[in-house]
Design an enzyme around this catalytic site. Structure first.
Site, PDB file in Angstrom:
ATOM      1  N   TYR A   1       4.037  10.421 -10.819  1.00 40.77           N
ATOM      2  CA  TYR A   1       3.248   9.494  -9.998  1.00 40.77           C
ATOM      3  C   TYR A   1       2.414   8.576 -10.893  1.00 40.77           C
ATOM      4  O   TYR A   1       2.387   7.352 -10.699  1.00 40.77           O
ATOM      5  CB  TYR A   1       2.349  10.299  -9.075  1.00 40.77           C
ATOM      6  CG  TYR A   1       1.326   9.501  -8.305  1.00 40.77           C
ATOM      7  CD1 TYR A   1       1.686   8.768  -7.173  1.00 40.77           C
ATOM      8  CD2 TYR A   1      -0.019   9.497  -8.686  1.00 40.77           C
ATOM      9  CE1 TYR A   1       0.740   8.051  -6.461  1.00 40.77           C
ATOM     10  CE2 TYR A   1      -0.968   8.790  -7.979  1.00 40.77           C
ATOM     11  CZ  TYR A   1      -0.585   8.069  -6.862  1.00 40.77           C
ATOM     12  OH  TYR A   1      -1.532   7.354  -6.146  1.00 40.77           O
TER      13      TYR A   1
ATOM     14  N   ASN B   1       0.803  -1.224   0.000  1.00 41.22           N
ATOM     15  CA  ASN B   1       0.000   0.000   0.000  1.00 41.22           C
ATOM     16  C   ASN B   1       0.836   1.274   0.000  1.00 41.22           C
ATOM     17  O   ASN B   1       0.332   2.350  -0.325  1.00 41.22           O
ATOM     18  CB  ASN B   1      -0.921  -0.010   1.232  1.00 41.22           C
ATOM     19  CG  ASN B   1      -1.660   1.291   1.417  1.00 41.22           C
ATOM     20  OD1 ASN B   1      -2.539   1.638   0.637  1.00 41.22           O
ATOM     21  ND2 ASN B   1      -1.293   2.038   2.452  1.00 41.22           N
TER      22      ASN B   1
END
Length: 264
Positions: free
Chosen positions: A156, A88
């Site tokens: 990103y 995560n």
């Protein structure tokens, strides 16, 4: 996938690791797996702020290869390996402005955090899963990997797109060896990092937070459900995917975005 207090604890006897699990989506996932009976290990750079944290915490910076190795050794020694790995850790750390605003250092840091950390940890913890011919790995990605916004999140988005491809390749490699690999791609989710991002977008454009939120929603084409996701809703999807009910699922990328992505 709503929580049911009377449901069977179908993860009893399983050990799970959730990276970046002290807050936001990661914390919600850790809590959901604990509720289902799993023993949950959480890792992050910094210790959790709350004093009654219910999970086993191990501090580690997963962008550092040596710390990944030490974390895996610690887990294998204390817990004998894991059954469930939730990769995560991640986040948007680079400036907006498109290609000209991004240096080599920006690209490298975003790839370390959002791609290479997961690859290293998988490599360190997979051998125990393969020995048992059992395990589940979930890579937490983002709809940015499929819907990049060059003004805000180019590096990103590229890192998450690479994570999606890596996850599919790994799933295909491990499908016949008892280990399932899946990707979960949340859209806008009500977490402190998302709220900070919206505030930054708003401030740079001279807008209020609410105006910045509406501006961002327009850029991604809107959210048909009319709101951001809650971390618990993402956690419910992750719980289902690691549960026995999803035993035939591997290699897929599950979007949880309120219908925001125009094409799946």
């Amino acid at each position: 996938m709503q929580n049911n207090q009377n449901e069977h604890k179908d993860l009893t006897g399983k050990t799970a690791l959730v990276t970046g699990g002290t807050k936001g989506i990661g914390k919600a996932i850790a809590d959901r797996l604990l509720q289902a009976g799993a023993r949950v290990i959480v890792t992050a750079r910094n210790a959790p702020e709350e004093s009654n944290f219910d999970h086993h915490f191990i501090a580690a910076d997963l962008t550092q290869a040596g710390q990944v190795t030490r974390l895996a050794e610690d887990i294998n020694e204390k817990f004998g390996g894991i059954d469930i790995l939730i990769d995560n850790i991640g986040g948007l750390t680079t400036p907006g402005g498109g290609f000209s605003a991004l240096t080599d250092q920006h690209w490298e840091s975003e790839l370390q955090l959002n791609l290479l950390s997961a690859i290293r940890l998988d490599r360190a913890l997979l051998p125990k899963m393969l020995e048992r011919k059992s395990g589940v790995i979930i890579h937490m990605s983002s709809i940015a990997g499929l819907l990049p916004l060059w003004e805000h999140n180019m590096a990103y988005a590229v890192a998450k797109a690479a994570l999606n491809s890596y996850s599919k390749a790994l799933a295909n490699e491990l499908a016949g060896k008892g280990v399932r690999v899946l990707t979960v791609s949340p859209g806008a989710t009500r977490t402190p990092p998302m709220e900070n991002f919206i505030q930054q977008v708003a401030s740079s454009a001279g807008l209020t937070y609410e105006e910045g939120l509406r501006h961002l929603m327009r850029e991604i084409g809107g959210i048909p459900m009319g709101r951001m996701a809650e971390p618990d809703e993402v956690a419910s999807l992750v719980y289902f995917l690691v549960s026995p009910a999803a035993a035939y699922l591997t290699g897929a990328n599950y979007l949880i975005d309120g219908g925001a992505l125009p094409v799946a």
